[in-house]
Design a protein around this motif. Structure first.
Motif, PDB file in Angstrom:
ATOM      1  N   PHE A   1       8.163   8.733  -1.695  1.00  0.00           N
ATOM      2  CA  PHE A   1       7.241   7.607  -1.635  1.00  0.00           C
ATOM      3  C   PHE A   1       7.316   6.963  -0.248  1.00  0.00           C
ATOM      4  O   PHE A   1       8.406   6.788   0.304  1.00  0.00           O
TER       5      PHE A   1
ATOM      6  N   LEU B   1      -0.796   3.891  -7.465  1.00  0.00           N
ATOM      7  CA  LEU B   1      -0.564   5.194  -6.851  1.00  0.00           C
ATOM      8  C   LEU B   1      -0.517   6.259  -7.939  1.00  0.00           C
ATOM      9  O   LEU B   1       0.340   6.226  -8.838  1.00  0.00           O
TER      10      LEU B   1
ATOM     11  N   ASP C   1      -1.460  -2.522  -6.356  1.00  0.00           N
ATOM     12  CA  ASP C   1      -1.791  -1.218  -5.784  1.00  0.00           C
ATOM     13  C   ASP C   1      -1.387  -0.140  -6.787  1.00  0.00           C
ATOM     14  O   ASP C   1      -0.287  -0.186  -7.358  1.00  0.00           O
TER      15      ASP C   1
ATOM     16  N   HIS D   1       1.307   7.125 -13.169  1.00  0.00           N
ATOM     17  CA  HIS D   1       1.080   6.269 -12.010  1.00  0.00           C
ATOM     18  C   HIS D   1       2.317   5.427 -11.734  1.00  0.00           C
ATOM     19  O   HIS D   1       3.129   5.184 -12.626  1.00  0.00           O
TER      20      HIS D   1
ATOM     21  N   SER E   1      -7.293  -2.172  -5.505  1.00  0.00           N
ATOM     22  CA  SER E   1      -7.107  -0.750  -5.754  1.00  0.00           C
ATOM     23  C   SER E   1      -8.295  -0.236  -6.554  1.00  0.00           C
ATOM     24  O   SER E   1      -8.910  -1.000  -7.324  1.00  0.00           O
TER      25      SER E   1
ATOM     26  N   THR F   1       7.702  -3.147  -8.440  1.00  0.00           N
ATOM     27  CA  THR F   1       7.121  -1.854  -8.784  1.00  0.00           C
ATOM     28  C   THR F   1       7.528  -1.490 -10.207  1.00  0.00           C
ATOM     29  O   THR F   1       8.561  -1.940 -10.705  1.00  0.00           O
TER      30      THR F   1
ATOM     31  N   LEU G   1       5.853   3.423   1.557  1.00  0.00           N
ATOM     32  CA  LEU G   1       5.286   2.128   1.200  1.00  0.00           C
ATOM     33  C   LEU G   1       5.113   1.286   2.453  1.00  0.00           C
ATOM     34  O   LEU G   1       6.039   1.157   3.263  1.00  0.00           O
TER      35      LEU G   1
ATOM     36  N   ARG H   1      -9.658   5.042   1.151  1.00  0.00           N
ATOM     37  CA  ARG H   1      -9.506   6.271   0.388  1.00  0.00           C
ATOM     38  C   ARG H   1     -10.222   7.420   1.111  1.00  0.00           C
ATOM     39  O   ARG H   1     -11.251   7.212   1.746  1.00  0.00           O
TER      40      ARG H   1
ATOM     41  N   SER I   1       0.870  -1.174   0.000  1.00  0.00           N
ATOM     42  CA  SER I   1       0.000   0.000   0.000  1.00  0.00           C
ATOM     43  C   SER I   1       0.903   1.220   0.000  1.00  0.00           C
ATOM     44  O   SER I   1       1.727   1.392   0.913  1.00  0.00           O
ATOM     45  N   ALA I   2       0.789   2.080  -1.006  1.00  0.00           N
ATOM     46  CA  ALA I   2       1.724   3.183  -1.201  1.00  0.00           C
ATOM     47  C   ALA I   2       1.026   4.534  -1.106  1.00  0.00           C
ATOM     48  O   ALA I   2      -0.161   4.671  -1.409  1.00  0.00           O
ATOM     49  N   ALA I   3       1.797   5.541  -0.692  1.00  0.00           N
ATOM     50  CA  ALA I   3       1.303   6.914  -0.607  1.00  0.00           C
ATOM     51  C   ALA I   3       2.471   7.863  -0.845  1.00  0.00           C
ATOM     52  O   ALA I   3       3.637   7.471  -0.764  1.00  0.00           O
TER      53      ALA I   3
END
Length: 309
Positions: free
Chosen positions: A51, A277, A275, A284, A215, A301, A53, A155, A42-44
């Motif tokens: 980043f 992002l 996932d 993305h 996602s 990734t 993760l 979200r 799960s990334a943000a």
């Protein structure tokens, strides 16, 4: 609970999927052989553009969640480790990492109740990803005697928190691997209102044993994990789903649960826990768990530079 059985045409291939670019191994498998996995990502993005993760590591039965940072989305440095014992859990699974509107960080953690097939989801919150390792855990989705809950996708859309939760029915011993996806909404991300099942597998199809959303895009299109049988547990593949009915973006609250329809056809990728992002430039970066020939799993990734329409 209501489920979707609609079939929709295969969409244009603009969903961010593996194979469009060369992948990088963000986290290698912790060892060789079955039950040695790095994945469930799960990334943000942080405010400075770096980043962050979160992911699960399983190494011969020893589970923990990891939070890591990266300047480029490929080379990660661990900043927090949350072992299963931290939550009194027999196992941990996919976490959900979210940066709140105030700039704080939340990690929603999937925890297995010892001695049972039951799962529950808690949350830890801190001012930084590094602080999540010591933050107090609060249960937010407890499940019950009939349902285990895990692998959340969380979200915040600017006005409402939304969650897609993988649900495992527990009433049939030996069949607890079955799965579907339910939907919930919240004003604060802590107290949730359930709206029912929104995505299920299809009898006789490659996803007959269940469908776990991994996602979702702003327009409501989603990817999910599915499998045909209990024997394929841990070998899930990725499929796509679209909003059922009108095709409008998903809406919760009084509008009810946003049903999702699996896209007709075979799986679109032989990976799981995909996932997606979104990046500020409209491209993305995707993260996913890939199975290796010895049945270990690594976390990969890759960038997806084609605009998603």
């Amino acid at each position: 609970m209501t489920s979707s059985t609609h079939r929709r045409p295969r969409p244009a291939p603009s969903f961010p999927l593996p194979g469009k670019e060369c992948h990088a191994v963000a986290v290698p498998a912790p060892g060789a052989g079955p039950q040695r996995w790095a994945g469930a990502p799960s990334a943000a993005l942080d405010a400075d553009g770096t980043f962050v993760l979160a992911y699960r590591v399983r190494d011969d039965g020893e589970d923990h969640n990891v939070v890591a940072r990266s300047p480029d989305g490929e080379r990660f440095t661990t900043v927090a480790v949350l072992p299963r014992g931290r939550f009194g859990a027999a196992m941990v699974e996919r976490p959900a990492l979210v940066r709140t509107p105030s700039g704080r960080w939340r990690l929603y953690v999937s925890c297995a109740t010892p001695g049972t097939r039951h799962w529950w989801i808690g949350v830890v919150e801190a001012v930084s990803p590094e602080g999540l390792a010591e933050a107090e855990v609060w249960p937010v989705f407890t499940g019950d005697a009939r349902t285990g809950v895990k692998d959340p996708v969380i979200r915040y859309d600017g006005g409402e928190w939304r969650a897609w939760i993988c649900c495992h029915p527990l009433e049939v011993p030996g069949a607890e691997d079955r799965m579907s996806t339910a939907y919930a909404t919240s004003r604060d991300g802590l107290r949730w209102r359930w709206h029912g099942t929104v995505l299920t597998g299809r009898p006789g199809s490659w996803d007959a044993r269940g469908a776990r959303l991994t996602s979702v895009l702003p327009d409501g299109r989603a990817c999910y994990d599915g499998r045909a049988s209990a024997a394929e547990n841990w070998r899930e593949r990725t499929g796509l789903a679209t909003p059922a009915g009108t095709g409008e973006p998903p809406r919760g609250g009084a509008g009810g649960a946003p049903l999702l329809a699996p896209v007709d056809g075979p799986p679109v990728a032989d990976v799981r826990y995909l996932d997606v992002l979104a990046l500020p430039d409209g491209s993305h970066r995707i993260f996913y768990e890939a199975r290796l020939p010895d049945d270990s799993h690594e976390l990969r990734t890759e960038p997806v530079r084609v605009p998603v329409t």
